[in-house]
Structures are given as structure tokens and as C-alpha cells.
Design a protein around this motif. Structure first.
Motif, PDB file in Angstrom:
ATOM      1  N   SER A   1       0.817  -1.209   0.000  1.00  0.00           N
ATOM      2  CA  SER A   1       0.000   0.000   0.000  1.00  0.00           C
ATOM      3  C   SER A   1       0.858   1.270   0.000  1.00  0.00           C
ATOM      4  CB  SER A   1      -0.921   0.021   1.223  1.00  0.00           C
ATOM      5  OG  SER A   1      -1.668   1.224   1.268  1.00  0.00           O
ATOM      6  N   GLN A   2       0.336   2.303  -0.669  1.00  0.00           N
ATOM      7  CA  GLN A   2       0.956   3.621  -0.643  1.00  0.00           C
ATOM      8  C   GLN A   2       0.273   4.546   0.362  1.00  0.00           C
ATOM      9  OE1 GLN A   2       2.053   5.333  -4.510  1.00  0.00           O
ATOM     10  NE2 GLN A   2       1.441   3.409  -5.470  1.00  0.00           N
ATOM     11  N   ASN A   3      -0.643   3.973   1.159  1.00  0.00           N
ATOM     12  CA  ASN A   3      -1.295   4.738   2.226  1.00  0.00           C
ATOM     13  C   ASN A   3      -0.438   4.617   3.475  1.00  0.00           C
ATOM     14  OD1 ASN A   3      -2.979   5.656   4.330  1.00  0.00           O
ATOM     15  ND2 ASN A   3      -4.822   5.097   3.193  1.00  0.00           N
ATOM     16  N   GLU A   4       0.232   5.696   3.848  1.00  0.00           N
ATOM     17  CA  GLU A   4       1.203   5.643   4.952  1.00  0.00           C
ATOM     18  C   GLU A   4       0.572   5.320   6.293  1.00  0.00           C
ATOM     19  OE1 GLU A   4      -0.186   9.905   4.580  1.00  0.00           O
ATOM     20  OE2 GLU A   4       0.405   8.284   3.222  1.00  0.00           O
ATOM     21  N   GLN A   5      -0.727   5.585   6.462  1.00  0.00           N
ATOM     22  CA  GLN A   5      -1.373   5.360   7.758  1.00  0.00           C
ATOM     23  C   GLN A   5      -1.445   3.885   8.133  1.00  0.00           C
ATOM     24  OE1 GLN A   5      -1.872   7.640   9.835  1.00  0.00           O
ATOM     25  NE2 GLN A   5      -1.691   9.458   8.524  1.00  0.00           N
ATOM     26  N   VAL A   6      -1.350   3.010   7.150  1.00  0.00           N
ATOM     27  CA  VAL A   6      -1.436   1.582   7.440  1.00  0.00           C
ATOM     28  C   VAL A   6      -0.206   1.086   8.202  1.00  0.00           C
ATOM     29  CG1 VAL A   6      -0.326   0.702   5.333  1.00  0.00           C
ATOM     30  CG2 VAL A   6      -2.168  -0.615   6.408  1.00  0.00           C
TER      31      VAL A   6
END
Length: 596
Positions: A525-530
């Protein structure tokens, strides 16, 4: 007896004498045996030739030669993404080993109480499911928590540990420059772009070269999140936005093949409606700044009458609904309408690939309503108000505006409501809060609220061989306000009901959670919150911590997988911080409702 004795003596004498004969007599017999066997084999060969080979005069028989067929493209591979092959759907269905493991864990155990984490534990041990954590490429880096320790051009400073830093989390959402406040993405849902369901009036505006798009993705985007746990308040400039994207079959955001830009957008829908002077009722006064009326949104394909396909998309946010058009910004398709003067064309806050148009101002469907979910059956559309206690459904035609005439009304006085008649069945298994009490009360609130609805399932009762069709949805409960250390904890269940009025509930599962993203999903994922603090906040009830359960998981979407009617995609938010989508079989979900 004397004669017998003499015969026995003669026999013994002969054996003794024969054992003393020269060995060469046995050797001389070998050539005779060999010749005999050779002659016998020749006779057998002649007989086979005579019987099995064709006669010379019979020219109609020839030895078959398997010729290589010329290459023929697979018809199903040539089909457009909007045309799933029904035969391919059946071929894809195989018994799901994770469903068998789930049945074993729930129904074939000595434990009378099933833990909340039974579902994610089994899924994470299985290869039969696929999960992703989406992101929207149009959200600029300055509004994310991507480390930036040497900012330039007025961009904000972002520390290396931003996604795990509580002080930065609290301070960043109060920055004076709103463009420097991080945005969070969660609570997703999907709309399949299936031409068996949607009419060309909807699909034409979203068609791109190579037909890459398979779904519309809908997301809640906000400067508010619970990544570090609930109870930390909200930003002074609390704002919610609408996130939209076109996704391919792997749930990745599609790129325009000509321009190369991603086809996603973030829209400040509340500000636009405020600027258009919209209020929920005519008696409402205009506020100094936009109120956040539109928060968790969903897009539904409305259908009614004798039409085989949906001709209208409707945006539902909380208790408000409005007919919309969604198309590519580059699309030349247009739908003439006599009410175009009422249209609101939204300007994207971020992203240039998509264009959203509201054909009417939002119509309040139910005063202070929430968690309302659409389904249809027999060319009639319904809105589920409550998933249980009892099951309540309203009849609403979403192809006719206004959906509800609210002039002077605050309830459902003018809408047909249907309540289930039969008593709801017991849950198929019990969990901790069903047996553990806090001051003579269960830890959970008393009534289920809706999460998402619905997909079709095949159902066969234990006392019948007849298979029928039911609808399956998700509901949820949260913990009571006290004790405070357990507040804002969520659990889910699945339920199945009859597709025809009065929509009686047929089966309900016990409560369970859906899990965090897997390590592989985090890496992809490119969603840093994960990769941040959200995964540290786990479900804790009484003295037990369920390490694979988020404290908050909120299911917001369920739909059949594109081209595979036996698999569904469940969409949900994790700790109000990041979105997750997982593919599971319908068999797996049905296993929560019955042993076989």
C-alpha cells in the motif's frame, strides 16, 4: 497295507535315483522349450493381425490423426469488463477451505463461547482471500504524513515518525493553514461498473480506452481520524470531504491512457452546497461556515418500474439523498434534462479526472437518520432503516425526486414502512458480551445498527432440500458509554433475510471483528497510515485483548466481485484511520450463519 508299503518304497527309490541323474539332461530340454514358446507367439501374432487390422478392400476406415486446431481467442477474455461471463462465474466456484475451517472453529468445538477474532484469525491463515489498503493519488503530499524534514516552497515540516507520533497528530490538525492539515481516508464502498446492472446512460460517461474501470470507489476523506484511539476530540476546523475513484479489477486507481493522470477526485461537497445556499429544510438558517451534513457517503444505482437496468445514480450521505451524474472530465457524453437549472457542478478540491454533478439539491429522507442502506427486488427499491430489533424497511422510489416530501414533516408519515413479522432467530454462536455482564447489563447497546446491505446468497434450510435465495447484509453494535475504558468499541455480525416483504430475518450470526491489514498489504500500500499507530489500538473487552481486532472496524460496503458471483468484496474502515477491502467467498459468510 503291505501293497501300499511296497508302492511307497518304489516311489522313494525312483526319487532318489532321479536326483542322481546327470544335470545335463535338464539342460538339453531348454532349446525345445524355447522353440515351442516362439512358435506359440507367432501363432498369436497371426491371429491378431487377421482379426484387428482392416481388410484391404475396406477403404472407409483410416487411422485417425489428431490435428492441431488453429488458435482461437478465448471469448470470455475478449469480453469487456462490464460483461462478466456467466459460465466463467460458475467455473470459479470451488469449496473454500477457509469456510470449512470457520465451521470447524465455531460449531465443532467444546468452547461454548466463541472469541471475537475467529474470523480474522482464519482469514489470515488462508490463501483464499485477497486484501488491499487503498489510497487516493490526487491528495497532495502536503496533506499527508509523508516525512519531509527539509520542506521547501512553503510545504509543512513532517517528522520521520509522523504516523506514530501522537504530539504531531494532535498538533497537525490544528495548523492555521488548512492546506497543511493531514487528510485521512476511510469508510470505503464500491459500485461495480457492470453493464448487466447499469444502463449506457451511466456507463458511457465513465468509459475509457480498453475499458479499464471495473468499480467506482467511494471514500470518506476527513481531517478527523482516530488513528491514536478515540476520545481525543475533533479539529476546530472539522471537515469531511467526498473521495471518488475509478478502480480496476485489482482495486487499483485507474490511469487515463491518454493523459496518464489518475482518475480520482476529492470534493468539498459541504462547502459547495453551502455556497449554493442549500439547507436541510427551508426553515434552516444559513450558517457562517459550512456545516458537515454530508459525511459517510455511498453511491447507489437506483432502479424501479419495469426497467431491467439502473438509469440513475444516487448519492446518499447520512440521511440525505440526491440524484447525480458521475463522468470523466474529458467525457463528451451529456444527458439533456429540463431541470438543468437546478444542477450543481462540483469543482474538485484535488484531482482532475472525474466530474460530479448533482441534478437536485439533497433531499432529507429521514430526520436525524443514519446507516441507511439501499436494496432492490422485483423492480422495486427499498431503504433499510434498521437491520434488526425488528427489521425495518421503507419503500422509496429513487428514480423520482423528491424521494420524500418533507414540507412540514419530520418523520416517515408519507412513506410506506414495513416491519418484519417473525421473531428473530437466535444467533448461531455466542460471544463474550453475550454472557459477561457489567452491572447486570450487556456491554453492547441493545439494538443492531446497519452497516451495509446486500448481496444475494443461496440458502437451504436444515429441514428442507429446497434451495432459495436470501439477501445478506452486515450490522454492528458498539459498547455502551460506561465503563469509559471500553467505549467506542465495535463488533459486527452478518444476517440473512427474505427478499420479499415483510423481509423476515432468517438467520443471524454471533458477533465478530474484521482485522487489521496484513504485512503484505502494508508493504504493497501507498497509504502511509497503514504503517502507523492505528494498528496499536486493539479491541479490549473486560480483561481480554483481541490482538488481531481493531478497536473500531466499521463495515461500509459489500458487493459481488467483478465477474465472480461467488465472491464478495467487503469494504471497511480501520480505527477511523485507513480503509481496507477484502475478498471472501459467499460460502465463508454463509458459514457464519449455519454449520453446513
Amino acid at each position: 497295507r503291505s501293497n501300499a508299503g511296497s508302492v511307497l518304497s518304489d516311489t522313494i527309490a525312483m526319487r532318489v535315483s532321479s536326483s542322481k541323474r546327470p544335470q545335463r539332461r535338464a539342460a538339453s530340454a531348454l532349446p525345445i522349450i524355447f522353440v515351442t514358446l516362439l512358435a506359440l507367439n507367432f501363432v498369436i501374432f497371426v491371429v491378431n493381425v487377421w482379426v484387428f487390422l482392416p481388410k484391404p478392400a475396406d477403404k472407409s476406415i483410416s487411422v485417425p490423426i489428431r490435428q492441431k486446431k488453429p488458435h482461437q481467442p478465448d471469448p470470455s477474455a475478449q469480453k469487456k469488463p462490464h460483461q462478466p461471463d456467466p459460465s466463467a462465474q460458475k467455473k470459479l466456484h470451488r469449496p473454500d477451505p477457509s469456510a470449512a475451517a470457520l465451521r470447524e472453529a465455531i460449531y465443532n468445538t467444546r468452547d461454548k463461547v466463541i472469541p471475537y477474532d475467529v474470523v480474522p484469525k482464519i482469514l489470515h491463515q488462508s490463501d483464499s482471500f485477497h486484501g488491499v489498503v487503498p489510497h487516493l493519488p490526487s491528495i497532495p503530499a502536503r496533506r499527508r504524513m509523508i516525512p519531509n524534514t527539509t520542506p521547501q516552497n512553503g510545504d509543512p515540516y513532517v517528522p520521520l515518525d509522523a504516523v506514530n507520533n501522537l504530539d504531531y497528530f494532535l498538533g497537525s490538525r490544528e495548523k492555521e493553514i488548512e492546506e497543511h492539515q493531514p487528510l485521512y481516508l476511510y469508510n470505503p464502498m464500491l459500485v461495480p461498473l457492470d453493464d448487466q446492472v447499469l444502463s449506457s446512460t451511466i456507463l458511457d460517461g465513465l468509459s475509457i480506452d480498453q475499458n479499464l474501470a471495473a468499480y467506482i470507489g467511494v471514500y470518506r476523506v476527513s481531517n478527523f481520524a482516530n488513528c491514536h484511539g478515540p476520545g481525543l476530540g475533533v479539529p476546530k476546523t472539522y471537515s469531511n470531504f467526498l473521495g471518488l475513484a475509478l478502480l480496476d479489477q485489482e482495486l487499483n486507481v485507474v490511469k487515463d491512457p491518454v493523459s496518464g493522470q489518475y482518475l480520482d477526485a476529492v470534493i468539498d461537497i459541504n462547502r459547495h452546497l453551502w455556497e449554493a445556499r442549500w439547507t436541510p429544510t427551508r426553515r434552516h438558517k444559513m450558517h457562517i461556515r459550512p456545516k458537515q451534513f454530508m459525511q459517510d457517503c455511498q453511491i447507489i444505482p437506483a432502479r424501479s418500474g419495469e426497467r431491467e437496468k439502473s438509469t440513475q445514480l444516487v448519492l446518499i450521505c447520512n440521511e440525505y439523498g440526491t440524484p447525480i451524474q458521475l463522468k470523466l472530465s474529458s467525457s463528451t457524453s451529456s444527458t439533456p434534462d429540463e431541470n438543468e437549472d437546478n444542477f450543481i457542478s462540483f469543482t474538485n478540491m484535488y484531482g482532475n479526472g472525474l466530474q460530479l454533478i448533482a441534478e437536485q439539491q439533497p433531499n432529507m429522507i429521514l430526520y436525524a437518520g443514519k446507516n441507511l442502506h439501499y436494496f432492490s427486488n422485483n423492480n422495486q427499491s427499498f431503504l433499510e432503516i434498521w437491520p434488526g430489533g425488528p427489521h425495518e424497511v421503507a419503500v422509496i422510489d429513487f428514480t423520482k425526486y423528491p424521494y420524500v416530501d418533507r414540507e412540514g414533516m419530520t418523520g416517515f408519515e408519507q412513506i410506506e414502512q414495513i416491519k418484519a413479522l417473525k421473531t428473530e432467530p437466535n444467533a448461531t454462536f455466542i460471544t463474550k458480551t453475550d454472557v459477561k455482564l457489567y452491572k447486570n447489563r450487556t456491554m453492547l447497546i441493545d439494538r443492531d445498527s446497519g452497516s451495509t446491505c446486500c448481496v444475494k446468497i443461496k440458502w437451504k434450510a436444515h429441514d428442507s432440500d429446497k434451495e432459495r435465495e436470501l439477501l445478506l447484509g452486515f450490522s454492528h453494535r458498539k459498547t455502551r458509554p460506561t465503563p469509559k475504558r471500553f467505549t467506542y468499541s465495535y463488533v459486527s455480525r452478518v444476517y440473512a433475510f427474505e427478499p420479499n416483504a415483510p423481509f423476515d430475518i432468517v438467520a443471524r450470526s454471533g458477533f465478530f471483528c474484521l482485522g487489521f491489514a496484513t504485512d503484505n498489504e502494508k508493504n504493497m500500500s501507498q497509504n502511509e497510515q497503514v504503517r502507523g499507530a492505528a494498528d496499536k489500538h486493539k479491541l479490549k473487552l473486560w480483561k481480554q485483548v483481541f490482538v488481531v481486532c481493531p478497536r473500531i472496524h466499521f463495515v461500509t460496503g459489500i458487493t459481488e466481485k467483478y465477474g465472480d458471483e461467488e465472491t464478495v468484496i467487503i469494504s471497511y474502515g480501520v480505527n477511523d484511520c485507513y480503509p481496507r477491502m477484502i475478498e471472501v467467498s459467499k460460502e465463508f459468510l454463509v458459514s457464519l450463519l449455519k454449520p453446513l
